[in-house]
Design a protein around this motif. Structure first.
Motif, PDB file in Angstrom:
ATOM      1  N   ASP A 120     -30.245 -28.353 -12.824  1.00 56.67           N
ATOM      2  CA  ASP A 120     -31.255 -27.306 -12.622  1.00 56.67           C
ATOM      3  C   ASP A 120     -30.856 -26.022 -13.345  1.00 56.67           C
ATOM      4  O   ASP A 120     -29.680 -25.690 -13.441  1.00 56.67           O
ATOM      5  CB  ASP A 120     -31.425 -26.988 -11.138  1.00 56.67           C
ATOM      6  N   LYS A 121     -31.843 -25.303 -13.835  1.00 56.64           N
ATOM      7  CA  LYS A 121     -31.621 -23.993 -14.443  1.00 56.64           C
ATOM      8  C   LYS A 121     -31.675 -22.941 -13.335  1.00 56.64           C
ATOM      9  O   LYS A 121     -32.559 -22.969 -12.479  1.00 56.64           O
ATOM     10  CB  LYS A 121     -32.697 -23.668 -15.481  1.00 56.64           C
ATOM     11  N   VAL A 122     -30.708 -22.011 -13.361  1.00 62.55           N
ATOM     12  CA  VAL A 122     -30.647 -20.929 -12.382  1.00 62.55           C
ATOM     13  C   VAL A 122     -30.383 -19.611 -13.093  1.00 62.55           C
ATOM     14  O   VAL A 122     -29.892 -19.590 -14.217  1.00 62.55           O
ATOM     15  CB  VAL A 122     -29.551 -21.177 -11.311  1.00 62.55           C
ATOM     16  N   PRO A 128     -20.623 -10.791 -11.461  1.00 61.69           N
ATOM     17  CA  PRO A 128     -20.276 -10.539 -12.862  1.00 61.69           C
ATOM     18  C   PRO A 128     -21.189 -11.259 -13.854  1.00 61.69           C
ATOM     19  O   PRO A 128     -21.236 -10.894 -15.021  1.00 61.69           O
ATOM     20  CB  PRO A 128     -18.843 -11.043 -12.971  1.00 61.69           C
ATOM     21  N   PHE A 129     -21.921 -12.260 -13.405  1.00 60.36           N
ATOM     22  CA  PHE A 129     -22.801 -13.013 -14.296  1.00 60.36           C
ATOM     23  C   PHE A 129     -24.264 -12.633 -14.112  1.00 60.36           C
ATOM     24  O   PHE A 129     -25.156 -13.370 -14.528  1.00 60.36           O
ATOM     25  CB  PHE A 129     -22.632 -14.519 -14.059  1.00 60.36           C
ATOM     26  N   ALA A 130     -24.539 -11.494 -13.495  1.00 58.54           N
ATOM     27  CA  ALA A 130     -25.913 -11.081 -13.193  1.00 58.54           C
ATOM     28  C   ALA A 130     -26.790 -11.140 -14.432  1.00 58.54           C
ATOM     29  O   ALA A 130     -26.399 -10.716 -15.515  1.00 58.54           O
ATOM     30  CB  ALA A 130     -25.919  -9.678 -12.604  1.00 58.54           C
ATOM     31  N   GLU A 131     -27.957 -11.725 -14.252  1.00 59.59           N
ATOM     32  CA  GLU A 131     -28.998 -11.886 -15.267  1.00 59.59           C
ATOM     33  C   GLU A 131     -28.711 -12.982 -16.291  1.00 59.59           C
ATOM     34  O   GLU A 131     -29.501 -13.186 -17.197  1.00 59.59           O
ATOM     35  CB  GLU A 131     -29.332 -10.558 -15.967  1.00 59.59           C
ATOM     36  N   TYR A 132     -27.593 -13.687 -16.169  1.00 61.53           N
ATOM     37  CA  TYR A 132     -27.338 -14.824 -17.049  1.00 61.53           C
ATOM     38  C   TYR A 132     -28.129 -16.029 -16.554  1.00 61.53           C
ATOM     39  O   TYR A 132     -28.266 -16.248 -15.360  1.00 61.53           O
ATOM     40  CB  TYR A 132     -25.853 -15.210 -17.067  1.00 61.53           C
ATOM     41  N   ILE A 133     -28.623 -16.806 -17.505  1.00 63.75           N
ATOM     42  CA  ILE A 133     -29.268 -18.080 -17.202  1.00 63.75           C
ATOM     43  C   ILE A 133     -28.194 -19.155 -17.367  1.00 63.75           C
ATOM     44  O   ILE A 133     -27.457 -19.154 -18.354  1.00 63.75           O
ATOM     45  CB  ILE A 133     -30.448 -18.368 -18.158  1.00 63.75           C
ATOM     46  N   ALA A 134     -28.121 -20.063 -16.394  1.00 61.79           N
ATOM     47  CA  ALA A 134     -27.085 -21.093 -16.428  1.00 61.79           C
ATOM     48  C   ALA A 134     -27.666 -22.423 -15.973  1.00 61.79           C
ATOM     49  O   ALA A 134     -28.772 -22.484 -15.450  1.00 61.79           O
ATOM     50  CB  ALA A 134     -25.919 -20.695 -15.531  1.00 61.79           C
ATOM     51  N   THR A 135     -26.886 -23.467 -16.173  1.00 60.25           N
ATOM     52  CA  THR A 135     -27.232 -24.807 -15.725  1.00 60.25           C
ATOM     53  C   THR A 135     -26.219 -25.221 -14.662  1.00 60.25           C
ATOM     54  O   THR A 135     -25.016 -25.023 -14.842  1.00 60.25           O
ATOM     55  CB  THR A 135     -27.186 -25.800 -16.897  1.00 60.25           C
ATOM     56  N   ILE A 136     -26.708 -25.807 -13.571  1.00 60.98           N
ATOM     57  CA  ILE A 136     -25.792 -26.279 -12.529  1.00 60.98           C
ATOM     58  C   ILE A 136     -25.064 -27.511 -13.045  1.00 60.98           C
ATOM     59  O   ILE A 136     -25.692 -28.489 -13.458  1.00 60.98           O
ATOM     60  CB  ILE A 136     -26.542 -26.603 -11.225  1.00 60.98           C
ATOM     61  N   GLU A 137     -23.736 -27.438 -13.028  1.00 61.43           N
ATOM     62  CA  GLU A 137     -22.913 -28.540 -13.493  1.00 61.43           C
ATOM     63  C   GLU A 137     -22.364 -29.350 -12.317  1.00 61.43           C
ATOM     64  O   GLU A 137     -22.331 -30.585 -12.374  1.00 61.43           O
ATOM     65  CB  GLU A 137     -21.758 -27.996 -14.342  1.00 61.43           C
ATOM     66  N   THR A 138     -21.945 -28.671 -11.248  1.00 64.74           N
ATOM     67  CA  THR A 138     -21.441 -29.356 -10.054  1.00 64.74           C
ATOM     68  C   THR A 138     -21.888 -28.595  -8.809  1.00 64.74           C
ATOM     69  O   THR A 138     -22.103 -27.389  -8.850  1.00 64.74           O
ATOM     70  CB  THR A 138     -19.894 -29.420 -10.031  1.00 64.74           C
ATOM     71  N   PHE A 149     -22.800 -21.802 -18.576  1.00 64.06           N
ATOM     72  CA  PHE A 149     -23.694 -20.866 -19.259  1.00 64.06           C
ATOM     73  C   PHE A 149     -23.218 -20.627 -20.678  1.00 64.06           C
ATOM     74  O   PHE A 149     -22.088 -20.925 -21.037  1.00 64.06           O
ATOM     75  CB  PHE A 149     -23.857 -19.550 -18.477  1.00 64.06           C
ATOM     76  N   ASP A 150     -24.138 -20.113 -21.478  1.00 65.26           N
ATOM     77  CA  ASP A 150     -23.903 -19.924 -22.899  1.00 65.26           C
ATOM     78  C   ASP A 150     -23.602 -18.450 -23.170  1.00 65.26           C
ATOM     79  O   ASP A 150     -24.418 -17.578 -22.870  1.00 65.26           O
ATOM     80  CB  ASP A 150     -25.149 -20.359 -23.674  1.00 65.26           C
ATOM     81  N   VAL A 151     -22.405 -18.164 -23.701  1.00 64.16           N
ATOM     82  CA  VAL A 151     -22.024 -16.794 -24.052  1.00 64.16           C
ATOM     83  C   VAL A 151     -21.648 -16.777 -25.524  1.00 64.16           C
ATOM     84  O   VAL A 151     -20.702 -17.435 -25.946  1.00 64.16           O
ATOM     85  CB  VAL A 151     -20.835 -16.298 -23.211  1.00 64.16           C
ATOM     86  N   LEU A 152     -22.419 -16.062 -26.317  1.00 59.64           N
ATOM     87  CA  LEU A 152     -22.175 -15.939 -27.750  1.00 59.64           C
ATOM     88  C   LEU A 152     -21.995 -17.296 -28.426  1.00 59.64           C
ATOM     89  O   LEU A 152     -21.100 -17.504 -29.240  1.00 59.64           O
ATOM     90  CB  LEU A 152     -20.955 -15.050 -28.008  1.00 59.64           C
ATOM     91  N   GLY A 153     -22.853 -18.231 -28.039  1.00 60.16           N
ATOM     92  CA  GLY A 153     -22.842 -19.549 -28.664  1.00 60.16           C
ATOM     93  C   GLY A 153     -21.793 -20.503 -28.128  1.00 60.16           C
ATOM     94  O   GLY A 153     -21.678 -21.629 -28.607  1.00 60.16           O
ATOM     95  N   GLN A 154     -21.009 -20.103 -27.149  1.00 58.58           N
ATOM     96  CA  GLN A 154     -19.992 -20.980 -26.565  1.00 58.58           C
ATOM     97  C   GLN A 154     -20.350 -21.270 -25.110  1.00 58.58           C
ATOM     98  O   GLN A 154     -20.819 -20.399 -24.395  1.00 58.58           O
ATOM     99  CB  GLN A 154     -18.608 -20.338 -26.632  1.00 58.58           C
ATOM    100  N   LYS A 155     -20.096 -22.503 -24.671  1.00 58.55           N
ATOM    101  CA  LYS A 155     -20.346 -22.896 -23.290  1.00 58.55           C
ATOM    102  C   LYS A 155     -19.169 -22.458 -22.430  1.00 58.55           C
ATOM    103  O   LYS A 155     -18.016 -22.710 -22.770  1.00 58.55           O
ATOM    104  CB  LYS A 155     -20.525 -24.416 -23.176  1.00 58.55           C
ATOM    105  N   LYS A 156     -19.457 -21.765 -21.328  1.00 53.50           N
ATOM    106  CA  LYS A 156     -18.432 -21.297 -20.396  1.00 53.50           C
ATOM    107  C   LYS A 156     -18.749 -21.807 -19.006  1.00 53.50           C
ATOM    108  O   LYS A 156     -19.907 -21.839 -18.602  1.00 53.50           O
ATOM    109  CB  LYS A 156     -18.369 -19.756 -20.371  1.00 53.50           C
ATOM    110  N   ARG A 157     -17.686 -22.170 -18.267  1.00 51.96           N
ATOM    111  CA  ARG A 157     -17.843 -22.642 -16.893  1.00 51.96           C
ATOM    112  C   ARG A 157     -17.471 -21.536 -15.918  1.00 51.96           C
ATOM    113  O   ARG A 157     -16.599 -20.722 -16.190  1.00 51.96           O
ATOM    114  CB  ARG A 157     -16.941 -23.844 -16.641  1.00 51.96           C
TER     115      ARG A 157
END
Length: 170
Positions: A120-122, A128-138, A149-157
């Protein structure tokens, strides 16, 4: 026969919430203002605070047999009832208010979504991640989520509390 409550949206005067609630309830109107817990940063420290979901507005419920709009408009703390091109305020759909109330606890705090699934997209609404769009991984338990979530083209957990996100409907 019991009549249902009809709900209107009222714009508050600056810092008028407490005054409006007291005066509306004295006049036998119902009030509803959903809030969500957010992390507020002040300098180097941060503190959780309940903030309105719709800042500057309050829902006002009244008896449909006697919708005394002028007394709502003249209540201390209320700026005006919201209307949409008419001379009288527009009532809100019952499903909207019932849906909002179902998502809130007894203190009108917005509860975390209970229908979250991996993928799901959240949107992070605080922290610290306010307003970021992310995908639920676990989903580790009922209150913690692993997100990607995607930060400057890199995936971060990251791990985030469910009260700090809102689900983005597809």
């Amino acid at each position: 026969m019991t009549s249902t409550i009809i709900w209107f949206l009222a714009q508050l005067k600056p810092n008028g919430f407490d005054r409006a609630c007291v005066n509306l309830e004295r006049q036998d109107f119902k009030t509803f203002m959903p809030v969500r817990e957010m992390l507020i940063r002040r300098g180097r420290s941060s503190q959780k605070s309940k903030q309105p979901l719709f800042p500057g507005y309050i829902f006002v419920g009244t008896d449909p047999e006697n919708p005394n709009w002028s007394s709502i408009n003249n209540t201390l703390g209320i700026s005006r009832l919201v209307s949409f091109g008419k001379n009288e305020p527009a009532s809100l759909p019952e499903q909207l208010i019932n849906g909002l109330m179902a998502r809130c606890g007894e203190d009108f705090s917005l509860l975390p979504p209970d229908n979250l699934r991996v993928g799901d997209k959240v949107r992070a609404v605080s922290g610290p991640f306010a307003e970021y769009i992310a995908t639920i991984e676990t989903i580790s338990n009922e209150t913690r989520l692993g997100i990607l979530f995607d930060v400057l083209g890199q995936k971060k957990r990251a791990v985030i509390h469910t009260s700090d996100i809102e689900k983005i409907e597809k």
